[in-house]
Design an enzyme around this catalytic site. Structure first.
Site, short mmCIF file in Angstrom:
data_model
loop_
_atom_site.label_atom_id
_atom_site.label_comp_id
_atom_site.label_asym_id
_atom_site.label_seq_id
_atom_site.Cartn_x
_atom_site.Cartn_y
_atom_site.Cartn_z
N THR A 95 0.69 -1.11 0.04
CA THR A 95 -0.09 0.05 -0.03
C THR A 95 0.87 1.23 0.05
OG1 THR A 95 -1.49 -1.21 1.38
CG2 THR A 95 -1.90 1.14 1.31
N LYS A 171 -6.61 1.24 -3.58
CA LYS A 171 -6.34 0.83 -2.11
C LYS A 171 -6.90 1.99 -0.99
CE LYS A 171 -5.05 -2.12 0.69
NZ LYS A 171 -3.77 -2.84 0.85
N LYS A 239 0.35 4.01 9.05
CA LYS A 239 0.79 4.12 7.80
C LYS A 239 -0.22 4.40 6.73
CE LYS A 239 2.08 0.34 5.37
NZ LYS A 239 1.30 0.42 4.23
#
Length: 297
Positions: A95, A171, A239
């Site tokens: 990602t 995503k 993150k």
């Protein structure tokens, strides 16, 4: 039969590598952990140096944490791209921000390699069963070259266009929802417990009611069973939701729900829960309200 290298044999990568192996392909597995590589070889895979693995392979699946690791593994000194054959395809699954995906794709193209921006969703269970959802973008040639691995690893491949970046953008959309739903799941359990409801009853009732979500049904049992063995760690969310915030800021768009969820995951990590299962976000609420969760003394 394709020859495939999977770099990163963590909780997701090992399932993906085994799925490709189970589909009848030759699979090399690389990881910073010797124990993980030895376990993969014991299960029928191959391992060796990055030069041996990448040099033999038609497809390289990169399942690392972030953009920096992806770049280092692929294009750092002695990285995989130095050894891949022209026309080989990279399936990049981390990602990462869309801009980084585009930059990595350009670097691959300059070396005569195909690049598929292909983050995945579905968790460790679906990785192990070869039923991931893959959000992919890249040229048609990249999709064609990657097809043997894609088919083995996924139940659904969403083709999102011929340019890298779209897969990573999708995503981010998914992670926005997943992270918010997960934080909301913890908040809901804590609220119910504060009102004297049993955690199991909360799970039973909400799972068949309008307030349910995949995250609620998947992570709720971890709270009920006091089982915080890591499947997906708390540390992933600062993150990933950080990437969502970065993208939104660049678009001039407020994302207050993302910000609220991000704050809860950061609080969980700061409290020492960064490496445990992300259902542990419920502890942030429990600590604030002085609640006892299932299994607490």
């Amino acid at each position: 039969m394709a020859i495939v290298t999977v770099i990163g044999l963590g909780s997701m990568g090992i399932g993906m590598a085994n799925s490709v192996l189970r589909a009848g392909h030759e699979v090399w597995g690389l990881d910073i952990s010797e124990a993980r590589m030895e376990a993969f070889v014991a299960g029928g895979g191959k391992s060796g140096t990055i030069a041996e693995a990448a040099g033999a392979s038609d497809i390289l699946v990169c399942v690392v944490l972030n953009a920096a690791q992806t770049r280092e593994v692929l294009f750092g000194a002695g990285g995989a791209a130095d050894h891949l054959k022209p026309g080989a395809v990279i399936i990049a699954c981390a990602t990462i921000p869309p801009a980084d995906a585009r930059a990595l794709a350009a670097e691959a193209a300059a070396r005569g390699l195909f690049y598929l921006d292909a983050p995945v969703s579905g968790g460790t269970g679906r990785a192990a069963s070869g039923e991931l959802s893959i959000m992919a973008s890249g040229p048609a040639e990249a999709f064609a070259a990657a097809r043997p691995a894609l088919d083995a690893m996924s139940s659904t491949v969403h083709a999102l266009g011929d340019e890298a970046g779209a897969g990573s953008a999708m995503k981010a959309v998914n992670q926005l929802l997943a992270g918010v739903h997960l934080a909301a799941m913890g908040e809901a359990f804590a609220l119910g417990i504060s009102q004297g409801l049993e955690a199991q009853r909360i799970l039973d009732v909400v799972s068949v009611s309008a307030g349910t979500s995949w995250m609620f049904e998947n992570r709720g049992p971890h709270i009920v069973e006091n089982d915080y063995e890591t499947r997906s760690a708390v540390n992933i969310w600062p993150k990933d939701l950080g990437i969502v915030s970065e993208i939104a800021e660049s678009a001039g768009m407020p994302v207050p729900m993302t910000g609220a969820a991000l704050g809860q995951f950061r609080a969980a990590a700061e409290a020492g829960d960064g490496l445990v299962d992300d259902a542990a976000v419920v502890r942030v609420y429990a600590r604030a309200a002085g609640l006892k969760l299932p299994g607490d003394a």
